[in-house]
Scaffold this motif. Structure first.
Motif, PDB file in Angstrom:
ATOM      1  N   GLY A   1      28.154  49.850  41.177  1.00 23.73           N
ATOM      2  CA  GLY A   1      29.186  49.014  41.807  1.00 23.73           C
ATOM      3  C   GLY A   1      30.161  48.472  40.776  1.00 23.73           C
ATOM      4  N   ALA A   2      29.623  47.980  39.666  1.00 21.96           N
ATOM      5  CA  ALA A   2      30.484  47.383  38.645  1.00 21.96           C
ATOM      6  C   ALA A   2      31.397  48.430  38.022  1.00 21.96           C
ATOM      7  CB  ALA A   2      29.637  46.713  37.584  1.00 21.96           C
ATOM      8  N   LEU A   3      30.856  49.616  37.763  1.00 21.17           N
ATOM      9  CA  LEU A   3      31.683  50.674  37.167  1.00 21.17           C
ATOM     10  C   LEU A   3      32.776  51.097  38.131  1.00 21.17           C
ATOM     11  CD1 LEU A   3      29.153  53.011  35.314  1.00 21.17           C
ATOM     12  CD2 LEU A   3      30.958  51.618  34.322  1.00 21.17           C
ATOM     13  N   GLN A   4      32.397  51.188  39.403  1.00 20.46           N
ATOM     14  CA  GLN A   4      33.404  51.561  40.393  1.00 20.46           C
ATOM     15  C   GLN A   4      34.496  50.501  40.441  1.00 20.46           C
ATOM     16  OE1 GLN A   4      32.045  53.503  44.077  1.00 20.46           O
ATOM     17  NE2 GLN A   4      33.131  51.869  45.098  1.00 20.46           N
ATOM     18  N   GLY A   5      34.076  49.226  40.360  1.00 20.31           N
ATOM     19  CA  GLY A   5      35.054  48.144  40.320  1.00 20.31           C
ATOM     20  C   GLY A   5      35.958  48.265  39.102  1.00 20.31           C
ATOM     21  N   LEU A   6      35.353  48.594  37.975  1.00 20.64           N
ATOM     22  CA  LEU A   6      36.130  48.728  36.741  1.00 20.64           C
ATOM     23  C   LEU A   6      37.220  49.782  36.900  1.00 20.64           C
ATOM     24  CD1 LEU A   6      36.464  48.098  33.703  1.00 20.64           C
ATOM     25  CD2 LEU A   6      34.905  49.965  33.241  1.00 20.64           C
ATOM     26  N   LEU A   7      36.822  50.952  37.393  1.00 22.49           N
ATOM     27  CA  LEU A   7      37.804  52.019  37.594  1.00 22.49           C
ATOM     28  C   LEU A   7      38.890  51.548  38.559  1.00 22.49           C
ATOM     29  CD1 LEU A   7      35.558  55.177  37.803  1.00 22.49           C
ATOM     30  CD2 LEU A   7      37.100  54.491  35.982  1.00 22.49           C
ATOM     31  N   GLY A   8      38.453  50.903  39.637  1.00 17.53           N
ATOM     32  CA  GLY A   8      39.414  50.411  40.621  1.00 17.53           C
ATOM     33  C   GLY A   8      40.373  49.414  39.996  1.00 17.53           C
ATOM     34  N   GLY A   9      39.846  48.537  39.136  1.00 17.12           N
ATOM     35  CA  GLY A   9      40.696  47.549  38.485  1.00 17.12           C
ATOM     36  C   GLY A   9      41.755  48.212  37.623  1.00 17.12           C
ATOM     37  N   VAL A  10      41.354  49.242  36.914  1.00 13.76           N
ATOM     38  CA  VAL A  10      42.318  49.946  36.070  1.00 13.76           C
ATOM     39  C   VAL A  10      43.394  50.592  36.936  1.00 13.76           C
ATOM     40  CG1 VAL A  10      42.621  51.860  34.478  1.00 13.76           C
ATOM     41  CG2 VAL A  10      40.693  50.312  34.194  1.00 13.76           C
ATOM     42  N   VAL A  11      42.968  51.216  38.040  1.00 16.49           N
ATOM     43  CA  VAL A  11      43.950  51.818  38.941  1.00 16.49           C
ATOM     44  C   VAL A  11      44.900  50.746  39.472  1.00 16.49           C
ATOM     45  CG1 VAL A  11      44.242  52.948  41.168  1.00 16.49           C
ATOM     46  CG2 VAL A  11      42.504  53.763  39.598  1.00 16.49           C
ATOM     47  N   ALA A  12      44.353  49.599  39.853  1.00 23.65           N
ATOM     48  CA  ALA A  12      45.176  48.508  40.377  1.00 23.65           C
ATOM     49  C   ALA A  12      46.212  48.093  39.349  1.00 23.65           C
ATOM     50  CB  ALA A  12      44.301  47.315  40.747  1.00 23.65           C
ATOM     51  N   TRP A  13      45.766  47.986  38.117  1.00 21.12           N
ATOM     52  CA  TRP A  13      46.668  47.555  37.055  1.00 21.12           C
ATOM     53  C   TRP A  13      47.811  48.554  36.896  1.00 21.12           C
ATOM     54  CZ3 TRP A  13      47.682  49.528  32.070  1.00 21.12           C
ATOM     55  CH2 TRP A  13      48.366  48.641  31.251  1.00 21.12           C
ATOM     56  N   VAL A  14      47.461  49.832  36.905  1.00 15.97           N
ATOM     57  CA  VAL A  14      48.483  50.876  36.779  1.00 15.97           C
ATOM     58  C   VAL A  14      49.457  50.798  37.950  1.00 15.97           C
ATOM     59  CG1 VAL A  14      48.875  53.358  36.834  1.00 15.97           C
ATOM     60  CG2 VAL A  14      47.066  52.426  35.404  1.00 15.97           C
ATOM     61  N   LEU A  15      48.922  50.590  39.149  1.00 14.88           N
ATOM     62  CA  LEU A  15      49.783  50.526  40.332  1.00 14.88           C
ATOM     63  C   LEU A  15      50.750  49.344  40.244  1.00 14.88           C
ATOM     64  CD1 LEU A  15      47.384  51.358  43.294  1.00 14.88           C
ATOM     65  CD2 LEU A  15      49.288  52.716  42.469  1.00 14.88           C
ATOM     66  N   VAL A  16      50.234  48.198  39.790  1.00 15.45           N
ATOM     67  CA  VAL A  16      51.099  47.020  39.701  1.00 15.45           C
ATOM     68  C   VAL A  16      52.200  47.268  38.674  1.00 15.45           C
ATOM     69  CG1 VAL A  16      51.183  44.599  39.027  1.00 15.45           C
ATOM     70  CG2 VAL A  16      49.351  45.407  40.476  1.00 15.45           C
ATOM     71  N   LEU A  17      51.812  47.887  37.573  1.00 17.27           N
ATOM     72  CA  LEU A  17      52.798  48.211  36.551  1.00 17.27           C
ATOM     73  C   LEU A  17      53.875  49.128  37.129  1.00 17.27           C
ATOM     74  CD1 LEU A  17      52.481  47.273  33.579  1.00 17.27           C
ATOM     75  CD2 LEU A  17      52.101  49.664  33.012  1.00 17.27           C
ATOM     76  N   ALA A  18      53.416  50.144  37.851  1.00 19.72           N
ATOM     77  CA  ALA A  18      54.360  51.097  38.442  1.00 19.72           C
ATOM     78  C   ALA A  18      55.265  50.386  39.431  1.00 19.72           C
ATOM     79  CB  ALA A  18      53.598  52.227  39.128  1.00 19.72           C
ATOM     80  N   ALA A  19      54.684  49.492  40.219  1.00 24.29           N
ATOM     81  CA  ALA A  19      55.484  48.764  41.203  1.00 24.29           C
ATOM     82  C   ALA A  19      56.533  47.915  40.499  1.00 24.29           C
ATOM     83  CB  ALA A  19      54.583  47.891  42.065  1.00 24.29           C
ATOM     84  N   ALA A  20      56.133  47.294  39.383  1.00 24.50           N
ATOM     85  CA  ALA A  20      57.076  46.465  38.643  1.00 24.50           C
ATOM     86  C   ALA A  20      58.278  47.304  38.198  1.00 24.50           C
ATOM     87  CB  ALA A  20      56.392  45.826  37.441  1.00 24.50           C
ATOM     88  N   TYR A  21      57.966  48.526  37.751  1.00 23.13           N
ATOM     89  CA  TYR A  21      59.065  49.410  37.346  1.00 23.13           C
ATOM     90  C   TYR A  21      59.933  49.798  38.527  1.00 23.13           C
ATOM     91  CZ  TYR A  21      58.094  49.988  32.455  1.00 23.13           C
ATOM     92  OH  TYR A  21      57.959  49.748  31.123  1.00 23.13           O
ATOM     93  N   ALA A  22      59.268  50.179  39.620  1.00 22.92           N
ATOM     94  CA  ALA A  22      60.006  50.665  40.780  1.00 22.92           C
ATOM     95  C   ALA A  22      60.859  49.558  41.384  1.00 22.92           C
ATOM     96  CB  ALA A  22      59.036  51.216  41.824  1.00 22.92           C
ATOM     97  N   LEU A  23      60.365  48.319  41.359  1.00 23.34           N
ATOM     98  CA  LEU A  23      61.077  47.224  42.005  1.00 23.34           C
ATOM     99  C   LEU A  23      62.145  46.603  41.111  1.00 23.34           C
ATOM    100  CD1 LEU A  23      58.275  45.360  43.961  1.00 23.34           C
ATOM    101  CD2 LEU A  23      60.106  46.772  44.865  1.00 23.34           C
TER     102      LEU A  23
END
Ligand SMILES: Nc1ncnc2c1ncn2[C@@H]1O[C@H](COP(=O)(O)OP(=O)(O)OP(=O)(O)O)[C@@H](O)[C@H]1O
Ligand SMILES: Nc1ncnc2c1ncn2[C@@H]1O[C@H](COP(=O)(O)OP(=O)(O)OP(=O)(O)O)[C@@H](O)[C@H]1O
Ligand SMILES: [Mg+2]
Ligand SMILES: [Mg+2]
Lengths: 304, 224, 304, 224
Positions: free
Chosen positions: A228-250
């Motif tokens: 569960g924790a590892l899956q959360g970790l991967l998810g967190g990294v994906v979330a971070w990348v998505l937020v970064l991408a959104a910041a660029y796009a917006l």
């Protein structure tokens, strides 16, 4: 159990979880995507809100008082008021707005430029814009009364509509982001819960046999927690990348919008501390989902 | 102190079936006992009460002086770690290799990796599966799977070995090998209790005979 | 296979899926929640956007032209222009704004009320606000030139800043909602994909044995499709409820915000047709996830 | 046309093990054949090639005139629907009741519910499990599970019945009953092929004997 033994047991559980995750790359990616998206939305919303708050603070954190002089006030009258404001302990800052400036500022207001131009003479008085030190309503009210009694002052105005609007907007934004965060937090825990439940079901035989061979509850649960924790970790990294991408796009559309309101504003991405918090939070949620799921589902599997 | 004692034990399953009724017997340390009886006589039920997989509805099961029915969760886990059990349906893990299947009890007991690997290989060698250590159980024949289950049960060097029809799916030659193997465990002091429809197999080794019939103990004697 | 037989097979598969879903109420609820949340967000965003568009259409769908008369224009001059506008084929609508109204409207603008009051006389001219028929930039430009040549017209102004702002806001909103929809659509398919994958794994024995007994691929797949679709259905209903709840929760703050901008505006919940579409879409996504998952994972399970 | 024909069949598993080599034999319609051999001789492998669970690496397996190796997916499904197979590891579904386990082949074949239920009960009655129809397989003893597997294999009234050690876990009395049951199927025209370590069991019924040794056919004769 010795410490070396304890470490070995944890290392093994973590390794087993990691192997299980690495063994199914497509599914791992999909899970991480789901968790990432779920986390990215409130995180992105929070980022926008934080930016907006920053903007709001620049623009009108403290209300301002506008002092309008009478139309017949002359240079000397202005200097008198300037002197009084300079001495006033409750005035943090103030600015003199000569009638010419008032006229040209109003001209920038939509649809008024030509009206103003068409006026036979400048209808505006000289004015002062004052930033007071206190912010409490009574203090402001007292200041307003005091300034109104200065000589050659026609009227004092408390700038508050803008503040109210901003407040309403921010409250709406905060409400949306909070709602989003709660909803998606729930979704996230639910996703992990469910993933772990099914993971437990697919490992049913393993759990059962381990029980039969005398494994303790801790031994059996450990790999699921790590999973569960590892899956959360991967998810967190994906979330971070998505937020970064959104910041660029917006960035583009936001600053265009801001410029239409005559603000100079650039979207700032999540700072490091908050990025780390985001990822830690993801790990925590993954662990929580695993914990809930394991508590609920693992006891059911009794050897027979 | 006996290795194992059943004391007026009865087991009634939720469905209402009384699989075992009023069974009392004792197995001394280092003894070898053969349990037989018709299909459905209650052999597996009786054996499953020893590692507390089933709890008796009446009476007491005492293993190494401990009343199994009174053990807590953690006590049960410790008890199981010290038993060797061959289940009737083998309970192998099909997503682990032969090696890892036998490794599991040692991993649970927390053995150091090197010592564990040595023991696993020794056990696999004993049942003739050392060459197949990297295979998955699905690639084994029925009899090979049976031998794998035996290896897993003995790798931990238990003081009490419980085997539920360990020679099913084995041809007579292999069945004799297995019986011989149990005999040799017994020879070094391991208490052995074997359920089998084929009690004659263990006759040459002078095992004591216990026969169940519809859940009741009907015979308790040394094999002639 | 006869039609009765075919129907029976489908009925059985659907029944089996329904039983599986009903047999695990907590997990079903959680899955439905996840799917529902994932769907509710873009649906809710779309609802807000649709409302906003409606508002925008009311407010300034077509740009307007303001005709300011000279300060010395009298009643007769106004009537002359009124007559011309009435006859003009390109004028959809127009409104006379007497100078008094202009003054009181400007007074509502923040911070100007007292300035206006302090003016010795009304500085505003009479004006007309014209809604033209065409919307193309050239047409508008031509109209502007034409009106400017009317007698006693000081200036004609094309209202466009407001339109630009609105456009920028809407574009941002649309971008956010589209991004949200894509992200969450992906998340949704991923969730179903994963759920079905694990469902397949837990039913591995069943699949394997069915294959051994001669079941066709269709026979084996069918319950999974129904499972995915049913899960989607539940999720769609949850999404619909969430959007409805959000509409209620947001109604207050949104109309307060609107009133601060002097709009009279009430949030309208999703209309029936779109509610149905939402649910149908959820079913489709569930089915799609099941289909992808089954295609990928079911072949792997070969009897041995 | 024979019911079953093996034609120079070999099966080499990916690991490199050649489980069956150059086996040729023929089983006529309505015949009863007993397949024996030591553990790991290749009995299960040979039987698994009949319903195309394994494909031969060399040679041909012909069932009712069809070359099994050339069948497509859908052809394999149809073939399997017309066979009755008792697997060595039984392959019961533990999350379905006894009744539903036996119902499965009929559901797959698309029987009408009423007729299917009637047949299921008849099959359960034949193996003595009718009273347990609502139980789950986990509540059955080893021998009862074995009988359940037999009921599932015959419920479809297959013309060819394949049984891999059907009497494992059964005491001699029950084993004789099962052998007798197979005999009676055979008596109504069903072709039967049974792998068993205990060929003597089927001797009284005059079954033909086929013996494998390390994957090669060593004996093919009528039981004396
Ligand atoms: N979990 C259970 N729930 C209900 N009844 C059960 C359960 N387990 C076993 N039984 C029943 O209890 C009786 C004894 O079963 P048990 O498995 O002990 O027999 P056995 O002597 O091992 O038979 P076999 O030689 O066939 O394995 C049988 O009638 C069986 O159906
Ligand atoms: N899937 C597989 N992959 C690799 N090797 C296999 C596979 N299945 C069986 N084998 C090997 O092929 C040989 C023959 O196996 P098979 O199961 O046919 O034997 P058997 O005669 O049925 O034995 P038993 O009586 O023990 O069931 C064995 O050595 C076994 O290990
Ligand atoms: Mg038993
Ligand atoms: Mg075999």
């Amino acid at each position: 159990m010795t410490i070396g033994n304890w470490l070995r047991q944890h290392g093994k559980a973590c390794g087993a979880a990691a192997r299980r995750i690495a063994g199914q790359p497509v599914n791992t990616l999909l899970s991480a995507l789901v968790v990432g998206i779920a986390l990215a939305l409130p995180a992105g919303g929070e980022m926008l809100l934080v930016n907006f708050l920053r903007l709001a603070q620049n623009v009108s954190a403290t209300p301002q008082l506008s002092i309008f002089l009478t139309l017949d006030a002359n240079k000397k009258d202005s200097q008198e008021i300037d002197a009084r404001l300079k001495r006033h302990v409750l005035v943090r800052d103030y600015r003199y707005v000569p009638r010419e400036e008032a006229r040209s500022r109003l001209k920038q207001t939509e649809g008024l430029a030509e009206v103003i131009d068409s006026l036979p003479r400048n209808p505006f008085p000289d004015a002062f814009v004052v930033t007071p030190k206190g912010e409490s309503p009574e203090q402001l009210e007292n200041l307003k009364l005091e300034f109104a009694n200065y000589p050659k002052v026609e009227h004092v105005q408390l700038d508050s509509l803008w503040v109210k609007r901003l407040d309403a907007l921010l409250r709406l934004g905060q409400m949306l982001v909070t709602g989003l965060a709660v909803l998606l937090g729930v979704a996230l825990v639910a996703v992990t819960f469910n993933t772990i439940r099914l993971q437990i079901l697919t490992q049913r035989a393993e759990v059962e046999v381990s029980r039969l061979l005398g494994a303790s509850d801790a031994f059996i649960r450990r790999p699921f927690f790590y999973f569960g924790a590892l899956q959360g970790l991967l998810g967190g990294v994906v979330a971070w990348v998505l937020v970064l991408a959104a910041a660029y796009a917006l960035a583009r559309p936001v600053s265009r919008l801001a410029s239409l309101y005559s603000f100079n504003f650039a979207l700032r991405p999540l700072p490091l501390a908050e990025s780390l918090f985001l990822i830690a939070f993801a790990v925590f949620l993954g662990w929580l989902g695993a914990w809930l799921s394991v508590s609920r589902h693992l006891r059911d599997i009794e050897p027979r | 102190m006996s290795a194992l004692r059943f004391d007026q034990v009865a087991k009634r399953y939720p469905g209402g079936i009384e699989a075992v009724s009023g069974v009392s017997f004792e197995v001394g340390k280092g003894e070898m006992v053969v349990l037989s009886g018709h299909s459905g006589a209650g052999k597996s039920t009786l054996l499953r009460m020893i590692p507390a997989i089933e709890r008796p509805t009446e009476g007491r099961v005492v293993v190494n002086g401990q009343d199994v029915g009174k053990l807590k969760r953690s006590g049960v886990a410790i008890l199981r770690r010290n038993l060797g059990v061959i289940f009737q349906d083998r309970k192998l893990l099909f997503d682990r290799t032969v090696f890892d299947n036998v490794m599991l009890p040692l991993a649970i007991a927390g053995f150091a990796p090197r010592e564990a690997a040595r023991r696993v290989r020794a056990a696999l060698d004993k049942v003739g599966l050392l060459e197949r250590e990297k295979a998955y159980p699905i690639a084994l024949s029925g009899g090979e799977q049976q031998r794998l289950a035996i290896a897993r049960a003995v790798v931990n060097r238990p003081s009490l070995l419980i085997a539920d029809e360990p020679t099913a799916h084995l041809d007579p030659a292999y069945a004799h090998d297995i019986a011989q193997m149990f005999r040799s465990f017994n020879g070094v002091g391991v208490t052995v209790i074997v359920a089998t429809p084929d009690e004659a197999l263990f006759a040459p080794y002078g095992a004591r005979r216990i026969v169940l019939d519809h859940g009741r103990l009907v015979t308790e004697e040394a094999v002639p």
